[in-house]
Design a protein around this motif. Structure first.
Motif, short mmCIF file in Angstrom:
data_model
loop_
_atom_site.label_atom_id
_atom_site.label_comp_id
_atom_site.label_asym_id
_atom_site.label_seq_id
_atom_site.Cartn_x
_atom_site.Cartn_y
_atom_site.Cartn_z
N PHE A 166 51.37 50.40 25.48
CA PHE A 166 52.08 49.16 25.18
C PHE A 166 51.12 48.05 24.81
O PHE A 166 50.05 47.92 25.40
CB PHE A 166 52.87 48.67 26.40
CG PHE A 166 54.05 49.53 26.74
CD1 PHE A 166 55.11 49.66 25.85
CD2 PHE A 166 54.12 50.19 27.96
CE1 PHE A 166 56.21 50.45 26.18
CE2 PHE A 166 55.21 50.97 28.29
CZ PHE A 166 56.27 51.10 27.39
N ASN A 167 51.56 47.21 23.87
CA ASN A 167 50.90 45.94 23.64
C ASN A 167 51.56 44.88 24.51
O ASN A 167 52.78 44.65 24.41
CB ASN A 167 51.05 45.53 22.17
CG ASN A 167 50.42 44.16 21.90
OD1 ASN A 167 49.20 44.04 21.90
ND2 ASN A 167 51.24 43.13 21.71
N GLU A 168 50.80 44.28 25.37
CA GLU A 168 51.24 43.14 26.18
C GLU A 168 52.61 43.33 26.83
O GLU A 168 53.53 42.52 26.64
CB GLU A 168 51.25 41.86 25.34
CG GLU A 168 49.89 41.50 24.79
CD GLU A 168 49.84 40.11 24.14
OE1 GLU A 168 50.91 39.52 23.91
OE2 GLU A 168 48.72 39.64 23.87
N PRO A 169 52.78 44.38 27.63
CA PRO A 169 54.07 44.53 28.31
C PRO A 169 54.32 43.40 29.31
O PRO A 169 55.45 43.25 29.79
CB PRO A 169 53.92 45.87 29.04
CG PRO A 169 52.45 46.06 29.20
CD PRO A 169 51.82 45.43 27.99
N ASN A 170 53.28 42.61 29.61
CA ASN A 170 53.43 41.50 30.57
C ASN A 170 53.69 40.17 29.87
O ASN A 170 53.72 39.13 30.53
CB ASN A 170 52.19 41.39 31.45
CG ASN A 170 50.95 40.98 30.65
OD1 ASN A 170 50.90 41.21 29.44
ND2 ASN A 170 49.99 40.37 31.30
N LEU A 171 53.90 40.18 28.55
CA LEU A 171 54.06 38.90 27.84
C LEU A 171 55.28 38.12 28.33
O LEU A 171 55.20 36.92 28.56
CB LEU A 171 54.12 39.11 26.32
CG LEU A 171 54.33 37.80 25.54
CD1 LEU A 171 53.12 36.89 25.65
CD2 LEU A 171 54.62 38.08 24.07
N VAL A 172 56.41 38.81 28.48
CA VAL A 172 57.60 38.07 28.94
C VAL A 172 57.35 37.40 30.29
O VAL A 172 57.78 36.28 30.52
CB VAL A 172 58.90 38.93 29.06
CG1 VAL A 172 59.78 38.77 27.88
CG2 VAL A 172 58.65 40.37 29.38
N VAL A 208 60.95 42.65 24.08
CA VAL A 208 60.12 41.46 23.96
C VAL A 208 60.83 40.21 24.49
O VAL A 208 60.20 39.19 24.77
CB VAL A 208 59.64 41.31 22.49
CG1 VAL A 208 60.72 40.82 21.57
CG2 VAL A 208 58.40 40.43 22.41
N LEU A 209 62.15 40.32 24.66
CA LEU A 209 62.92 39.20 25.21
C LEU A 209 63.49 39.56 26.58
O LEU A 209 64.37 38.88 27.09
CB LEU A 209 64.10 38.86 24.29
CG LEU A 209 63.89 38.79 22.79
CD1 LEU A 209 65.22 38.65 22.07
CD2 LEU A 209 63.01 37.59 22.45
N GLY A 210 63.02 40.64 27.15
CA GLY A 210 63.69 41.24 28.30
C GLY A 210 63.49 40.50 29.61
O GLY A 210 62.74 39.53 29.70
N SER A 211 64.19 40.98 30.62
CA SER A 211 64.04 40.42 31.96
C SER A 211 62.85 41.11 32.61
O SER A 211 62.89 42.30 32.89
CB SER A 211 65.30 40.69 32.78
OG SER A 211 64.95 40.75 34.15
#
Ligand code: BGC
Length: 421
Positions: A166-172, A208-211
């Motif tokens: 993954f790319n940046e799974p922690n972005l949200v 990318v917009l997830g909870s």
């Protein structure tokens, strides 16, 4: 020119212990026409969270040879790209042989140019059918992603040695800490609802917009399983990691939620499977009692409205090294500006900090600049300019900026010095 002859033998290119100096990009942001993806759909809903649609992007879909050759000619030895799941599996279970062949041609061009490919299996975009089924907010999301990573590795894994799930799974999660969190939450909820309506899928969830609270444990599991699948399909040869959105996290004086922030954003990923951590840094954050504090009055801001902070890269690398024993690649670092002299200054500051980290013994194995090309910057459309190279919107003709030559020279000089050492 370095040639990848022999690179497929035990240990591959990475065993040569070469520092990777590269540029980074992502399919949806540069290829154009990624029509089967969730984000393409959302660019065209009413309302939409996106300033403008991605459209043809930089037309790298057709111009990949040129972009790759340009990267090599500037002096770099590595190229980070994503393979688009929605092109390879546009409908659930329907694998496009043509798309796999297309990415094989791209990866072969990378190898021919003497560059090491760094392949991202998921750079934010997912196929529409995957978002329609609830994305990573459901456990059922794990298996299709793992199967995609396995299939892609079986078909393409012989021509790259370095990958991230993954790319940046922690972005949200990172965005939830910022000063704009409430506005972003509302925007994301509206966009998910608009996409659910437009797709006729009430369970629509774009990752990318997830909870983040629902999604993060499921994505950690998907990452761990995909890691195993890629290792197995490549006979253990491919180095697999995850890349993280990382601020240089600074604790505000007095009460600070610093430790809580680290434990939400970074520690679960540091503890997950992985041969390395990909650090992606653009700025710093000052963590207050329960959220990041707004930037001080008068600090220089980039086009993204956060502080211009080249020194932040070293902070993010040191934070990673202090909490995690894995090797580090800087898989993204860059600045959005129309003023290329500020990009040159940013590069100099960031690289100086990175060199100091390496001198202090931190195991940093590469630096990938974001980005080769000006590109489609998600919600901000074509506004922010992150590229070392601009292009003409009518002809797509590429023009390297002085910063491209500058960073290329830094890379070349360092690689020559290492070759002599
Ligand atoms: C992403 C890129 C993005 C860049 C600049 C990272 O969050 O991986 O896709 O363009 O930062 O904002």
């Amino acid at each position: 020119m370095v040639h990848l002859v022999g690179a497929r033998t035990a240990g591959g290119f990475l065993a040569r212990n070469t520092f990777l100096w590269g540029v980074a990009g992502a399919g949806h942001q540069i290829e154009g026409g990624n029509v089967a993806s969730d984000i393409w759909l959302m660019e065209h809903t009413q309302p939409t969270a996106f300033r403008e649609p991605s459209g043809d992007a930089a037309d790298s879909y057709h111009r990949f040879e040129e972009d790759i050759a340009l990267t090599a000619s500037l002096g770099f030895n590595a190229y980070r790209l994503s393979i688009e799941w929605s092109r390879i599996e546009p409908e659930r279970g329907l694998i496009s042989t043509a798309a796999l062949i297309y990415y094989r041609r791209v990866l072969e061009a990378v190898a021919r140019a003497g560059l090491q490919a760094n392949v991202t299996f998921n750079h934010f975009t997912v196929p529409r059918w995957f978002a329609a089924g609830g994305g990573f907010e459901r456990r059922e999301g794990v298996e299709p992603f793992v199967a995609f990573c396995r299939t892609a590795t079986e078909h393409l894994g012989d021509i790259f040695d370095l990958a991230s799930t993954f790319n940046e799974p922690n972005l949200v999660a990172l965005l939830q800490w910022g000063p704009q969190a409430a506005r972003i939450r509302a925007l994301f909820a509206t966009q998910q609802a608009a996409a659910a309506q437009a797709s006729g899928a009430p369970d629509w969830r774009s990752p990318v917009l997830g909870s983040f609270r629902v999604q993060q444990p499921i994505m950690v599991e998907a990452h761990n399983r995909a890691y195993e699948a890629v290792k197995k399909a490549s006979g253990g040869r491919i180095e697999v990691g995850v890349t993280l959105a990382m601020n240089d996290e600074r604790s505000a004086p007095g009460e600070s939620a610093y430790e809580r922030k680290l434990s939400e954003l970074y520690l679960p990923w540091f503890a997950a499977q992985g041969d390395y951590i990909g650090v992606q840094n653009y700025t710093y954050a000052v963590v207050g009692p329960d959220a990041d504090l707004p930037p001080d009055e008068g600090v220089e801001l980039t086009q993204m409205n956060y502080p211009f902070a080249p020194e932040a890269l070293a902070g993010a690398v040191r934070l990673t090294a202090s909490r995690c024993r894995k090797p580090i690649y800087v898989t993204e670092n860059g600045v959005a500006t129309e003023d290329d002299t500020r990009r040159v200054a940013f590069i100099d500051g960031a690289i100086a900090g990175l060199r100091a980290c390496i001198e202090d013994g931190i195991d940093v194995r590469g630096y990938f600049h974001w980005s080769l090309l000006d590109n489609w910057e998600w919600f901000h459309g074509y506004g922010p300019k992150f590229g070392l190279v601009s292009w003409d919107p009518k002809t797509f003709a590429r023009t390297p900026k002085p910063s491209a030559v500058h960073l290329g020279q830094i890379a070349k000089a360092d690689l020559q010095r290492r070759a002599k050492a």
